[in-house]
Design a protein around this motif. Structure first.
Motif, short mmCIF file in Angstrom:
data_model
loop_
_atom_site.label_atom_id
_atom_site.label_comp_id
_atom_site.label_asym_id
_atom_site.label_seq_id
_atom_site.Cartn_x
_atom_site.Cartn_y
_atom_site.Cartn_z
N ALA A 1 14.64 52.47 71.28
CA ALA A 1 15.77 51.95 72.06
C ALA A 1 17.04 52.71 71.73
O ALA A 1 17.82 53.07 72.64
CB ALA A 1 15.95 50.46 71.78
N ALA A 2 17.30 52.97 70.45
CA ALA A 2 18.51 53.68 70.06
C ALA A 2 18.51 55.11 70.59
O ALA A 2 19.55 55.62 71.05
CB ALA A 2 18.65 53.68 68.54
N THR A 3 17.36 55.76 70.55
CA THR A 3 17.27 57.13 71.07
C THR A 3 17.55 57.18 72.56
O THR A 3 18.31 58.03 73.04
CB THR A 3 15.88 57.71 70.77
N LEU A 4 16.94 56.28 73.31
CA LEU A 4 17.16 56.25 74.75
C LEU A 4 18.60 55.91 75.09
O LEU A 4 19.19 56.47 76.02
CB LEU A 4 16.21 55.25 75.40
N ALA A 5 19.19 54.97 74.35
CA ALA A 5 20.57 54.58 74.62
C ALA A 5 21.53 55.75 74.45
O ALA A 5 22.56 55.83 75.13
CB ALA A 5 20.98 53.42 73.71
N ARG A 6 21.22 56.66 73.55
CA ARG A 6 22.08 57.81 73.29
C ARG A 6 21.67 59.05 74.08
O ARG A 6 22.29 60.11 73.94
CB ARG A 6 22.09 58.12 71.79
N THR A 7 20.64 58.94 74.88
CA THR A 7 20.20 60.07 75.70
C THR A 7 21.21 60.33 76.81
O THR A 7 21.68 59.41 77.48
CB THR A 7 18.82 59.78 76.30
N LYS A 8 21.53 61.59 77.03
CA LYS A 8 22.44 61.99 78.11
C LYS A 8 21.60 62.56 79.24
O LYS A 8 21.03 63.65 79.11
CB LYS A 8 23.46 63.00 77.61
N VAL A 9 21.51 61.81 80.33
CA VAL A 9 20.74 62.25 81.49
C VAL A 9 21.64 62.09 82.71
O VAL A 9 21.94 60.97 83.13
CB VAL A 9 19.41 61.47 81.61
N HIS A 10 22.10 63.21 83.25
CA HIS A 10 23.12 63.22 84.30
C HIS A 10 22.60 63.85 85.58
O HIS A 10 21.79 64.79 85.54
CB HIS A 10 24.35 64.00 83.84
N GLY A 11 23.08 63.36 86.69
CA GLY A 11 22.74 63.92 87.99
C GLY A 11 21.80 63.07 88.80
O GLY A 11 21.68 63.24 90.01
N LEU A 12 21.11 62.14 88.14
CA LEU A 12 20.12 61.30 88.81
C LEU A 12 20.22 59.87 88.29
O LEU A 12 20.52 59.66 87.11
CB LEU A 12 18.70 61.80 88.55
#
Length: 669
Positions: free
Chosen positions: A402-413
């Motif tokens: 959960a912490a890893t996904l919360a800090r993931t930067k996924v932009h454009g979609l």
């Protein structure tokens, strides 16, 4: 011995197989569509052959072209990955007849198990428990039932039906979707079990009659009957139940003379009964979690078995800790899982310990088919990556993931990232009280992570300050941003965000400190409905000081607590990431050009795709909720319904037409 392997697949699974091939010294060949020419998997292979076209039916489902590519490149083996032709018996037979090594079970075994109908009949005779089913859908005499595609997997071609009146349309829709994905429109009905768990067992069998299991996987967190969070071991499976499930899975494999790596899927009822669902005669997407807890590279083992090797063990290795996988997909969960298309402008997953192969110690593994700059189109499925956490305990794995996904930067979609985090942190998940209907009972998991009024305001302020810093840097002047030689009004900027347009205003004092600021609704009533409230009162926020403001990062002091906001601007869109969550804000022009308004009652395309069926004509009267037409994108059928009672005045499309997002489909008066 395999020297050069062609992978008859794309994206993440192709990269996964290539990673093992590099480790064991096998050369690699990729086949790719036109759209995938610059995809990471196509670049990473030693050799690559283009299959002209983009549609799966013209590329990845063309077994003849794939075998020709193997001959052209000197490949001596073919690995099908999962999906596409992975469970196509005719393709497996053609590969063998061409003198190539097939990395998978024999074609005759695939043929038996490829049809869920035939498989259930065979295994019922072998005393494996199966659910009641109807191959003639007209004879269904109890509800609810689940309409299922007879071939393939991934949840495509599945529909839950609660009454006889809706059975016909569900069957027709399932047939179309199954044919689009697998080239076979055969469906059947099976008794639907409410609050059931989906448990699968990993099977490994060699060509010498030896079969072992590598424990079970919990795959109950699903949307559209497709798994998107998987784990091992299952929190619901006791040692006794595990032994019974594994024994049944071995019985299934031995009943058909299975060899290679496969998965036997079971449905577990709330009462503890289990029933055979299907056997996947291929590598599963969620094999990653099994690799984490066993430490064994399943692709390497798969290649070894294809070369005729004998299993080096007689029982499962000891399980090490707990692993959970989340499938990060380009889709909008809040809009009925509508797939998203576009360019991925940024993709960063933090603290990754390894990619594509088993980890040596607990941590986060990333298996991804995309990178920053990748374009996600309408031709293939929406999965961007699989993020896997492996830890000593289930709670630690869930927290880490959960912490890893919360800090993931996924932009454009648009993605399902926020929903994944909320599910992993939900008390029902953490307690292990999960089943296939969890999302239906927990609507709160669909809320964005960045949902508090204060967090949204601060992100809007950070976007405005970063934009000002960027303009100031480009101006090449030493004067403060927004400098005036006389007192003036505050600086303002308007953004369009997930809650609608907002005006951000701020004023700096003579020292450059923040004197006042606000986030005000352009349409107060509309914004209030979104939960942000009337925010035009300047003092209606905690005291905020600007620690630093740069084009790519803004640091704020909020009532004595420091908050860092990462800012990534692409064109007119600012992507804001902080520990509070993420949001995308589109800067609106100060003086917008006039544009034509759509006529009232206009229906527009929610995503790019191909028009499937058109069920109405001009002059036809329709009722609210009536199906008007369908769009086909990412292997799925997307219905377009009438929003209200009315008369169809215009139909702008016909079957087969390609449309972009926002294209006019029809008008209802």
């Amino acid at each position: 011995m395999i020297r050069r392997l062609l992978v008859a697949n794309r994206g993440e699974v192709a990269r996964r197989i290539f990673a093992t091939c590099r480790a064991v010294g096998i050369e690699t060949v990729a086949v790719h569509s036109t759209a995938d020419t610059d995809a990471p998997f196509a670049r990473e292979a030693d050799y690559a052959v283009q299959l002209p076209g983009n549609a799966p039916s013209a590329t990845y489902l063309r077994g003849d072209l794939i075998i020709a590519a193997a001959r052209k490149t000197g490949a001596d083996a073919i690995h099908p990955g999962y999906g596409f032709l992975a469970e196509n018996a005719e393709f497996a037979a053609a590969v063998t007849e061409a003198g190539l090594t097939w990395v998978g079970p024999p074609a005759n075994v695939i043929s038996v198990m490829a049809s869920k109908i035939d498989a259930k009949t065979l295994l019922a005779e072998a005393d494996v428990p199966v659910l009641p089913s109807w191959t003639d859908v007209s004879t269904v005499d109890e509800f609810p039932v689940l309409v299922k595609a007879a071939v393939g997997g991934g949840g495509r071609g599945m529909r839950i039906v609660h009454n006889a009146e809706s059975l016909g349309e569900a069957v027709s829709s399932a047939r179309r979707e199954a044919f689009s994905a697998y080239g076979d429109n055969t469906v059947f009905c099976e008794r639907y079990v409410d609050k059931a768990r989906h448990i699968e067992v990993q099977i490994i069998a060699d060509q010498h009659g030896n079969t072992v299991t590598f424990g079970e996987r919990e795959c109950s967190i699903q949307r559209r009957h497709q798994k998107f969070i998987e784990e091992t071991p299952s929190p619901a499976v006791t040692p006794e139940l595990r032994e019974n499930l594994c024994s049944a899975a071995v019985a299934v494999a031995q009943a058909v003379g299975y060899s290679g790596i496969g998965t036997v899927e079971f449905l577990l009822t709330p009462e503890g009964e289990f029933f055979f669902l299907e056997m996947n005669t291929r590598l599963q997407a969620e094999h990653t979690v099994t690799e984490c807890v066993t430490g064994i590279d399943l692709v390497r083992l798969q290649l070894f078995l294809a070369e005729g090797g004998r299993l080096p063990f007689v029982s499962a290795p000891p399980m090490r800790g707990h692993a959970i996988e989340a499938r990060l997909c380009a889709e909008d969960p809040a809009s009925n899982w509508l797939p998203a298309t576009g360019k991925l402008s940024r993709f960063e997953v933090p603290n990754v310990a390894g990619n594509f192969r088993p980890l040596m110690q607990p941590g986060v593994r990333l298996d991804s088919g995309v990178e920053a700059g990748s374009v996600v189109g309408v031709h293939y499925d929406s999965m961007l990556a699989k993020v896997v956490a492996w830890a000593p305990t289930r709670y630690e794995a869930a927290r880490m993931l959960a912490a890893t996904l919360a800090r993931t930067k996924v932009h454009g979609l648009l993605t399902n990232r926020d929903l994944l985090v909320r599910v992993l942190r939900h008390p029902a998940f953490l307690s292990g009280q999960i089943d296939a209907g969890l999302l239906d009972r927990q609507p709160e998991v669909f809320a964005p992570l960045l949902s508090s009024v204060e967090a949204v305001r601060l992100s809007c302020l950070a976007a405005a300050l970063a934009g000002a810093a960027a303009r100031h840097a480009n101006a090449g002047t030493s004067l403060p941003s927004g400098w005036r030689n006389v007192a003036s009004t505050a600086q303002t900027i308007v953004y369009d965000g997930p809650a609608g347009p907002v005006e951000v205003g701020y004023r700096l004092d003579a020292s450059g400190a923040l004197a006042q600021w606000w986030v005000r609704a352009v349409d107060p009533e509309e914004l209030d409905l979104a939960g942000l409230g009337q925010v035009g009162v300047i003092d209606d926020h905690p005291p905020v000081a600007v620690v630093s403001a740069a084009p790519h990062e803004v640091v704020l002091d909020v009532a004595g607590v420091r908050l860092t906001v990462d800012v990534h601007r692409v064109g007119d869109v600012s992507y804001l990431d902080s520990v509070e969550g993420s949001v995308a804000l589109h800067e609106l022009p100060r003086f917008p050009l006039p544009s034509a308004e759509l006529e009232e009652g206009s229906l527009t395309a929610p995503l790019p795709g191909a028009v499937g069926r058109v069920l109405v004509a001009p002059g036809q009267r329709v009722g609210a909720g009536e199906l008007l037409l369908t769009l086909e994108a990412m292997k799925l059928e997307h219905p377009v319904h009438a929003p209200a009672d009315g008369v169809v005045s215009v139909v702008k499309v016909r079957p087969g037409a390609l449309v972009d997002t926002g294209a006019l489909l029809a008008i209802i008066q």
